[in-house]
Enzyme design. Structure first.
Site, PDB file in Angstrom:
ATOM      1  N   GLY A  30      -3.033   7.894  -4.651  1.00  0.00           N
ATOM      2  CA  GLY A  30      -2.491   9.205  -4.985  1.00  0.00           C
ATOM      3  C   GLY A  30      -1.381   9.864  -4.380  1.00  0.00           C
ATOM      4  N   ASP A  31      -0.631  10.883  -4.770  1.00  0.00           N
ATOM      5  CA  ASP A  31       0.689  11.388  -4.106  1.00  0.00           C
ATOM      6  C   ASP A  31       0.909  12.606  -4.926  1.00  0.00           C
ATOM      7  OD1 ASP A  31       2.547  10.909  -1.910  1.00  0.00           O
ATOM      8  OD2 ASP A  31       3.739  11.666  -3.599  1.00  0.00           O
ATOM      9  N   LYS A  80       0.831  -1.275   0.079  1.00  0.00           N
ATOM     10  CA  LYS A  80       0.140  -0.048   0.042  1.00  0.00           C
ATOM     11  C   LYS A  80       0.802   1.279   0.044  1.00  0.00           C
ATOM     12  CE  LYS A  80      -4.131   1.932   0.298  1.00  0.00           C
ATOM     13  NZ  LYS A  80      -3.479   2.857  -0.927  1.00  0.00           N
ATOM     14  N   GLN A  97       7.039   4.506   4.059  1.00  0.00           N
ATOM     15  CA  GLN A  97       5.638   3.848   3.856  1.00  0.00           C
ATOM     16  C   GLN A  97       5.466   2.413   5.028  1.00  0.00           C
ATOM     17  OE1 GLN A  97       3.394   5.722   1.775  1.00  0.00           O
ATOM     18  NE2 GLN A  97       1.934   4.789   3.407  1.00  0.00           N
ATOM     19  N   LYS A 148       5.142   3.464   8.343  1.00  0.00           N
ATOM     20  CA  LYS A 148       4.112   4.296   8.556  1.00  0.00           C
ATOM     21  C   LYS A 148       2.714   3.649   8.536  1.00  0.00           C
ATOM     22  CE  LYS A 148       3.928   7.942   5.780  1.00  0.00           C
ATOM     23  NZ  LYS A 148       3.514   8.746   4.804  1.00  0.00           N
ATOM     24  N   SER A 169      -7.305   5.498   3.210  1.00  0.00           N
ATOM     25  CA  SER A 169      -7.189   4.654   2.377  1.00  0.00           C
ATOM     26  C   SER A 169      -7.548   3.138   2.467  1.00  0.00           C
ATOM     27  CB  SER A 169      -5.693   4.634   1.651  1.00  0.00           C
ATOM     28  OG  SER A 169      -5.466   5.928   0.752  1.00  0.00           O
ATOM     29  N   LYS A 216       5.715   2.239  -3.029  1.00  0.00           N
ATOM     30  CA  LYS A 216       5.761   3.324  -3.576  1.00  0.00           C
ATOM     31  C   LYS A 216       5.725   3.423  -5.035  1.00  0.00           C
ATOM     32  CE  LYS A 216       4.561   7.633  -2.088  1.00  0.00           C
ATOM     33  NZ  LYS A 216       3.518   7.940  -1.130  1.00  0.00           N
TER      34      LYS A 216
END
Length: 446
Positions: A167-168, A92, A113, A116, A378, A128
């Site tokens: 998204g980013d 993810k 990530q 996190k 998310s 990512k």
């Protein structure tokens, strides 16, 4: 550099293998600096090569994206997906379309990530992806054609139980729509394989606000715990006017803070009486915040975004991009009265700036903890897609508040136990690592 000879050896291996990847090396160094005490207490970490496995992504996918612009010229960009760790669940992490995207930025973001996502307590691995494509100056048709061709390569590596991108930077509602539309066409199925989707086709309420809102909820917990205080009347500066910066400003204002400064790529604005949120919302949505706001109100304007960090404030929230806040800026913030810094972007503070904040007893919230609200919502979107049932706004927002409160508590508890109560950098790294480590041990050597 490290007390542990094992960490020193692994880090030196990273320096050799990943030479020329400064962002990734910086992320590993920051993480390892928190790990010395854990290593000495847990010999199994070295025995089973935990750190060697953590710094090597499970899969790094690098592909070509070919598309045709409006003039009929063939263009070529690079695409990436770094699937860093699936030990906690499906991969993810977001997709970033920006000229700075390369293997180093993708690996650092995927590494961050992983931890996190671990802090959320939810079943998500770390990943990512993205491209060096930029939508700036591109027509809707060009953006659509690029996204469709990007998905023609990416689709074979993702799925609702395998890898779920979001998204980013550079990937908003428009890009997500084009990407998801092509995935759905190729696979002939409507599933929760992308998050950040539009509300008309499976998106979740609060998703676009989640990172900025979550950042403010985390800061509120810090103020309550460390200062027995609230956001009321605190002077706040926020860099970046994208989704994170905009919604952090809106939520800070709702919580009673005074947002005295913001920035974007064109410069910064400052009003000691507080920016007008209705005008900020209108202009940030069009990517024209700093210049247009100055023209509308006559407030202070500077054409260097870094000038924001010289604005007197109580709280600073860097929400733009990695390494935007350097040592010089950190010194300016401290000199002008800032006592709390919370990262809304991924690694926006340089390592030297982090150290300066720590040495000067500035309360500091690392991004892997403070900006986890986006990925938490998310996962909520994935759950709603699996149930084929949307949740109301207040329910999602309440869940977000609960997640951010829990993340703060995990970081604070780990900091108190292993370092000191004010070291949330170590607290976040340790709390996240312990969850990943336990799962790795349970699942064996892979």
């Amino acid at each position: 550099m490290f007390k542990s000879a094992y960490l020193e050896r692994v880090f030196n291996d990273v320096l050799k293998k990943d030479n020329g990847q400064p962002e990734f090396i910086q992320a590993v160094e920051t993480f390892f600096l928190s790990m010395d005490d854990i290593i000495s207490m847990t010999p199994q970490i070295e025995k089973y090569g935990i750190m060697e496995r953590l710094v090597e992504p499970e899969r790094l996918i690098h592909f070509r994206v070919t598309w045709v612009d409006d003039q009929g010229i063939t263009r070529v960009n690079r695409g990436y997906r770094v699937q860093f760790s699936s030990v906690l669940g499906p991969y993810k992490g977001g997709l970033r379309f920006h000229p700075t995207v390369n293997a180093s930025t993708m690996k650092f973001l995927g590494f961050e990530q992983t931890f996190k996502n671990a802090l959320t307590g939810l079943p998500m691995g770390g990943a990512k992806g993205g491209s060096d494509f930029s939508s700036i100056g591109k027509s809707d048709g060009e953006i659509m054609r690029f996204c469709q061709n990007f998905m023609l390569e990416l689709y074979r590596h993702i799925g609702p139980d395998t890898d779920v991108p979001a998204g980013d930077i550079g990937v908003g509602a428009k890009e997500i729509g084009y990407l998801y539309g092509m995935y759905k066409k190729i696979r002939n199925e409507s599933v929760g394989v992308m998050t950040g989707k539009g509300l008309t086709y499976g998106g979740s309420l609060v998703r676009k606000e989640a990172t900025g809102y979550g950042l403010c909820y985390f800061v509120s917990e810090m103020l309550k715990t460390y200062r027995s205080d609230r956001m009321d009347d605190k002077k706040v500066v926020i860099s970046g006017s994208g989704k994170v910066g905009l919604y952090a400003a809106i939520k800070a204002h709702e919580l009673g803070a005074i947002v005295v400064g913001m920035s974007d790529v064109n410069g910064y604005i400052h009003d000691p009486e507080g920016l007008k949120m209705d005008i900020v919302t209108e202009l940030a949505s069009n990517g024209e915040l700093s210049k247009r706001y100055h023209e509308r109100t006559g407030c202070e304007y500077g054409n260097d975004p870094r000038g924001l960090w010289r604005v007197p404030c109580d709280i600073a929230m860097p929400c733009a991009i990695q390494n935007e806040l350097d040592l010089e800026s950190a010194k300016a913030l401290v000199a002008n009265g800032c006592y709390l810094v919370a990262e809304g972007a991924n690694m926006p503070c340089t390592l030297e700036a982090e150290k300066y904040f720590t040495e000067n007893q500035i309360l500091f919230a690392p991004g892997k903890a403070a900006n986890a609200g986006g990925v938490a919502v998310s996962l909520f979107e994935m759950s709603q897609n699996a149930m084929h049932y949307p949740w109301p706004y207040d329910e999602v927002d309440d869940k977000l508040k609960g997640i951010m409160k829990e993340i703060f508590f995990k970081c604070y508890t780990a900091a108190r136990r292993y370092k000191n109560p004010y070291d949330l950098i170590s607290g976040a790294n340790i709390a996240a690592f312990l969850r990943v480590y336990e799962a790795m041990m349970d699942q064996g050597i892979q």
